[in-house]
Design an enzyme around this catalytic site. Structure first.
Site, PDB file in Angstrom:
ATOM      1  N   SER A 278       0.849  -1.182   0.000  1.00  0.00           N
ATOM      2  CA  SER A 278       0.000   0.000   0.000  1.00  0.00           C
ATOM      3  C   SER A 278       0.887   1.235   0.000  1.00  0.00           C
ATOM      4  O   SER A 278       1.992   1.227   0.559  1.00  0.00           O
ATOM      5  CB  SER A 278      -0.899   0.004   1.240  1.00  0.00           C
ATOM      6  OG  SER A 278      -1.469   1.276   1.461  1.00  0.00           O
ATOM      7  N   ARG A 317     -24.312  -6.904 -45.853  1.00  0.00           N
ATOM      8  CA  ARG A 317     -23.159  -6.402 -45.099  1.00  0.00           C
ATOM      9  C   ARG A 317     -23.609  -5.194 -44.288  1.00  0.00           C
ATOM     10  O   ARG A 317     -24.438  -4.413 -44.724  1.00  0.00           O
ATOM     11  CB  ARG A 317     -21.995  -6.052 -46.042  1.00  0.00           C
ATOM     12  CG  ARG A 317     -21.356  -7.293 -46.673  1.00  0.00           C
ATOM     13  CD  ARG A 317     -20.317  -6.944 -47.722  1.00  0.00           C
ATOM     14  NE  ARG A 317     -19.229  -6.192 -47.142  1.00  0.00           N
ATOM     15  CZ  ARG A 317     -18.490  -5.323 -47.825  1.00  0.00           C
ATOM     16  NH1 ARG A 317     -18.753  -5.078 -49.098  1.00  0.00           N
ATOM     17  NH2 ARG A 317     -17.492  -4.689 -47.239  1.00  0.00           N
TER      18      ARG A 317
END
Length: 452
Positions: A278, A317
């Site tokens: 930490s 498409r």
């Protein structure tokens, strides 16, 4: 992905496969295969195919102008259009006749889809190898810890005893299923794409079917029965299976991160210089691998959702749906491989604390063995009577802050029918783990491992 975060979430080899440079390499591979396939069928001259292959395999990649491609791709709507222009120019500089046949009869989506499938195939090889390693490691650890009693938990509360080996065997079984899923989908999804403008290959006249067969053979992909420009289930299936892998890894990471909690302290991620600390609290040992895996498990479902939404496409498409895959699929692959890398690291180097497992088994003063005691008393007292008796004893043990075994041993209905040794045996966690060992054996046997 930022380079600063890549080491936290991704895996280098898979990230390389989906890099810009690799995409261009896969596009060139696709164009080579297209030219060679058409030459084999007689659609284009053999010399033209050789000229195209020569340029693509000798410094062709280095001669592409990536900055120009990036700019032109935004104007053209996809990267294949400016790529084909640049490739054609490169081939023309070497062989003008061959340049006439670059990208012959194909459309942009053909080469982009096929290049994507080639990327997926190569990335799946890496992910399968990672899964195999994770599977082997989980199996080995299941054998090591098959008799290590620990607390089983439901709804985040202590429930009944299990063994740590049983938890690991369940994880191993998950890895086996994930491997089976990938293998089962391979032939179905690793499929070439070649259809031309609307999927008819009309520009190839009556040679379309033969060219498609030769094309997929060149790339060692599955031959599609028909064009799949607008049907995106193959892409979504790949992503969905990877999503299952990441979800399974997320479950494991959730487990080991909870086991790392200060008050539990039963399993820990490997230690290392600068790992899990930490910025303010020197005492912290954070589950950093779990954080990465859980972040992936949080992110991947959202990405998969975008692919499912993109399946609803227009006609032959699509406008936009196909394009969304380019952002989501590479990240899903990278997050999956990264999560596997970190999970394997934990499986190989995890630190197990049997003392804390034993401590946590005893922290309720025997209450977690209440069901075991009830079931041992039931044949003699009847199940309902045994339930009421043990329930009352549990309340007394809690009120008086005593061990349940001592309260049970004082009851007339018990001490007249059971010896002290029998009562003590009721409170042995290892006597109430059911068929856990059979389950571990089954997982080991499936893998061809000798139970140990």
């Amino acid at each position: 992905m930022s380079r600063l975060y890549a080491s936290l979430f991704y895996q280098k080899d898979v990230t390389d496969i989906f890099s810009d440079r690799s995409l261009l390499k896969y596009l060139m591979t696709t164009e080579i295969a297209l030219a060679k396939a058409q030459a084999l069928v007689g659609v284009i001259p053999q010399a033209a195919a050789q000229g195209i292959e020569q340029v693509c395999t000798t410094q062709g990649l280095e001669k592409l102008n990536e900055n120009a491609l990036a700019t032109a791709g935004g104007l053209a709507g996809n990267i294949a259009i400016p790529f084909v222009k640049q490739l054609t120019a490169l081939v023309k500089a070497s062989d003008e006749d061959a340049s006439r046949y670059v990208h012959w009869g194909a459309t942009s989506q053909d080469v982009l889809d096929t290049a994507c499938i080639l990327q997926c195939r190569d990335a799946l090889v890496i992910i399968q190898a990672q899964l195999e390693q994770a599977y082997d490691t989980a199996l080995a650890q299941a054998k090591v810890y098959r008799h290590q009693i620990m607390m089983g938990r439901t709804w985040l509360q202590q429930a009944l005893p299990i063994t740590f080996g049983h938890k690991l065997a369940r994880w191993a079984s998950v890895f086996r299923r994930d491997l089976n899923r990938i293998e089962a989908m391979r032939a179905r999804v690793l499929t070439a794409q070649l259809g031309g403008a609307v999927g008819s290959l009309a520009s190839l006249n009556d040679q379309g079917t033969a060219v498609v067969a030769a094309f997929e053979a060149q790339l060692n992909l599955t031959e599609p029965l028909c064009t799949w420009h607008g049907e995106r289930d193959r892409i979504v299936e790949i992503a969905s299976v990877l999503g299952l892998v990441v979800g399974n890894l997320g479950k494991m990471a959730r487990d080991w991160s909870l086991l790392m909690q200060t008050e539990v302290g039963e399993v820990f991620e490997p230690m290392g210089e600068g790992r899990g600390g930490s910025s303010t609290m020197p005492h912290k040992r954070n589950p950093v691998a779990a954080a990465s895996v859980l972040a992936a498990a949080n992110r991947v479902p959202v990405l998969i959702s975008s692919l499912y939404q993109s399946m609803v496409q227009e006609h032959e498409r699509s406008l936009g749906g196909w394009h969304a895959e380019w952002l989501s699929l590479p990240e899903i692959f990278q997050l999956c491989s990264g999560a596997l890398e970190r999970t394997l690291d934990v499986l190989q180097g995890m630190q197990v604390n049997p003392e804390n497992m034993q401590r946590n088994l005893e922290c309720t003063n025997g209450l977690v063995m209440a069901e075991a005691v009830m079931m041992r008393l039931a044949p003699t007292l009847g199940r309902l009577n045994a339930h009421h008796l043990v329930e009352s004893a549990c309340k007394k043990a809690v009120d008086e802050q005593r061990h349940l075994k001592d309260v049970i041993a004082e009851l007339d209905d018990i001490r007249h029918q059971f010896t002290g040794e029998q009562i003590s045996d009721m409170f042995r966690p290892e006597s109430y783990i059911g068929n856990i060992q059979d389950q571990i054996d089954a997982v080991l046997n499936e893998a061809g491992r000798q139970p140990g």
